[in-house]
Design an enzyme around this catalytic site. Structure first.
Site, PDB file in Angstrom:
ATOM      1  N   GLY A 163      49.467 -34.142-102.082  1.00  0.00           N
ATOM      2  CA  GLY A 163      50.319 -34.731-101.054  1.00  0.00           C
ATOM      3  C   GLY A 163      51.163 -35.877-101.567  1.00  0.00           C
ATOM      4  O   GLY A 163      51.415 -36.005-102.769  1.00  0.00           O
ATOM      5  N   CYS A 164      51.551 -36.742-100.634  1.00  0.00           N
ATOM      6  CA  CYS A 164      52.623 -37.708-100.894  1.00  0.00           C
ATOM      7  C   CYS A 164      52.265 -38.847-101.842  1.00  0.00           C
ATOM      8  O   CYS A 164      53.159 -39.523-102.342  1.00  0.00           O
ATOM      9  CB  CYS A 164      53.120 -38.287 -99.573  1.00  0.00           C
ATOM     10  N   PHE A 165      50.980 -39.086-102.085  1.00  0.00           N
ATOM     11  CA  PHE A 165      50.635 -40.176-103.009  1.00  0.00           C
ATOM     12  C   PHE A 165      50.706 -39.753-104.467  1.00  0.00           C
ATOM     13  O   PHE A 165      50.652 -40.582-105.383  1.00  0.00           O
ATOM     14  CB  PHE A 165      49.234 -40.737-102.704  1.00  0.00           C
ATOM     15  N   ALA A 166      50.849 -38.454-104.722  1.00  0.00           N
ATOM     16  CA  ALA A 166      50.602 -37.906-106.055  1.00  0.00           C
ATOM     17  C   ALA A 166      51.633 -38.281-107.114  1.00  0.00           C
ATOM     18  O   ALA A 166      51.371 -38.152-108.307  1.00  0.00           O
ATOM     19  CB  ALA A 166      50.463 -36.389-105.982  1.00  0.00           C
ATOM     20  N   PHE A 373      51.679 -43.257-101.174  1.00  0.00           N
ATOM     21  CA  PHE A 373      50.812 -43.210 -99.989  1.00  0.00           C
ATOM     22  C   PHE A 373      50.656 -41.758 -99.561  1.00  0.00           C
ATOM     23  O   PHE A 373      51.623 -41.011 -99.569  1.00  0.00           O
ATOM     24  CB  PHE A 373      51.435 -43.963 -98.801  1.00  0.00           C
TER      25      PHE A 373
END
Length: 389
Positions: A163-166, A373
């Protein structure tokens, strides 16, 4: 005879991991945010849902996004009507698209990064590939290795469904690989295509509608290595430290589920609040060892999950409006591209810094922070050191 200690010391690089090149790519299909609600409700046969369409228009208006890029065209969606329904079985059709297109989009960004790096592909030692768009075996890392191609002995690592934190995670991994393997040159690729998440609107699942207003497609590739070859490789940023943490009491704040209907996202309204309340703790842990406590003295790269997150972080930390300029610029021109976003922002920042003659790749400043995040809630914190522009 050589001791284990001597052998280990010889294996390690001397200097910090350094970003040596950045390349980005998007699909050619550009979507204008101002006309997207009309298109979206027409293509999903939902024009009769007039109140919901008005809600969606307001979401798009508040998104601070001007345009996005999407692999899914009207033609593709007409050929796959189940993808336009709200919750129809459609995983096969989605998978057929992304398992081919995600590596291809990654290849285009990689070619740009390799061109800037100026070194032969044979010098790539490691490949880290990250996507939340589909799953297959052999995976995207293998497919990209064949598409480029790179040496069969390149050490590969595949990261799915983070997801978006990666975008922060891949930098943390690449830092460890580069610093612990002398001479390593790590190719990092984040490639995301919204074909897994696109679906029609539903009054009962407004958080899905938020995703339809925010997400875009894009791929970014970065080459990372320690001890750059002087006169041959040009450093852009040094990776000084990297950390990951879970936000307390945030379980279920962002969930994603891959099912027959594709990938569905579920969001709590208070995601911006949870992030803004906990971000200073991550900053203190990262920057106290460096004696830095003025957050306005840093250059900033923050994953633009949406404008509300950026607004609340800005307010909570007392950041000057220009601190998140590069972040907001990428959100405006590309939308939320999940893991690829922070790498696009790095690219935007170093290019704008050079163009404006600001002295360093980090807007004229020495130290910076990169935040990812995403689901968990997970926060990735990377401390960056700029170089002379």
């Amino acid at each position: 005879m050589v001791t284990v200690e001597e052998y280990r010391k010889a294996q390690r690089a001397e200097g910090p991991a350094t970003i040596l090149a950045i390349g980005t790519s998007t699909p050619s299909n550009c979507v204008d945010q101002s006309t997207y609600p009309d298109y979206y409700f027409r293509i999903t046969n939902s024009e009769h849902k007039t109140e919901l369409k008005e809600k969606f228009k307001r979401m798009c208006d508040k998104s601070m996004i001007k345009k996005r890029y999407m692999h899914l065209t009207e033609e593709i969606l007409k050929e796959n009507p189940n993808m336009c329904a709200y919750m129809a079985p459609s995983l096969d059709a989605r998978q057929d698209i992304v398992v081919v297109e995600v590596p291809k989009l990654g290849k285009r960004g990689t070619q740009k990064a390799i061109k800037e790096w100026g070194q032969p592909k044979s010098k790539i030692t490691h490949l880290v590939f990250c996507t939340t768009s589909g799953v297959d075996m052999p995976a995207c890392d293998y497919q990209l290795a064949k598409l480029l191609p790179v040496r069969p002995s390149v050490k590969r690592l595949m990261m799915y469904q983070q997801g978006c934190f990666a975008g922060g995670t891949v930098l943390r991994l690449a830092k460890d690989l580069a610093e612990n393997n002398k001479g390593a040159r790590v190719l990092v690729v984040c490639s995301e295509i919204t074909a897994v998440t696109f679906r029609g609107p539903s009054e009962s699942h407004l958080d899905s509608l938020v995703g339809q207003a925010l997400f875009g497609d894009g791929a970014a590739a970065i080459i990372i290595g320690s001890d750059p070859i002087i006169g041959v490789e040009r450093p852009l940023f040094e990776l000084v430290s990297a950390a990951q943490t879970l936000v307390p009491d945030s379980e279920g704040a962002i969930d994603g589920h891959l099912r027959e209907v594709g990938l569905t996202f579920h969001l709590l309204k208070d995601v911006p609040g949870l992030i803004s309340k906990n971000i200073e703790k991550s900053l203190l842990e990262a920057f106290q060892p460096l004696g830095i406590s003025d957050w306005n003295s840093l250059f900033w790269i923050a994953h633009p999950g949406g404008p509300a997150i950026l607004d609340q972080v800005e307010l909570k930390l007392g950041l000057k409006p220009e601190k998140l300029r590069a972040t907001r610029e990428v959100l405006s021109n590309y939308g939320n591209m999940s893991s690829a976003c922070v790498l696009f922002i790095l690219d935007e920042m170093r290019k704008a810094s050079t163009k404006e003659g600001l002295g360093t790749t980090g807007e004229g400043l020495e130290w910076g922070v990169l935040f990812g995040f995403g689901p968990g809630l997970t926060v990735e914190t990377v401390v960056l050191h700029s170089v002379a522009a």
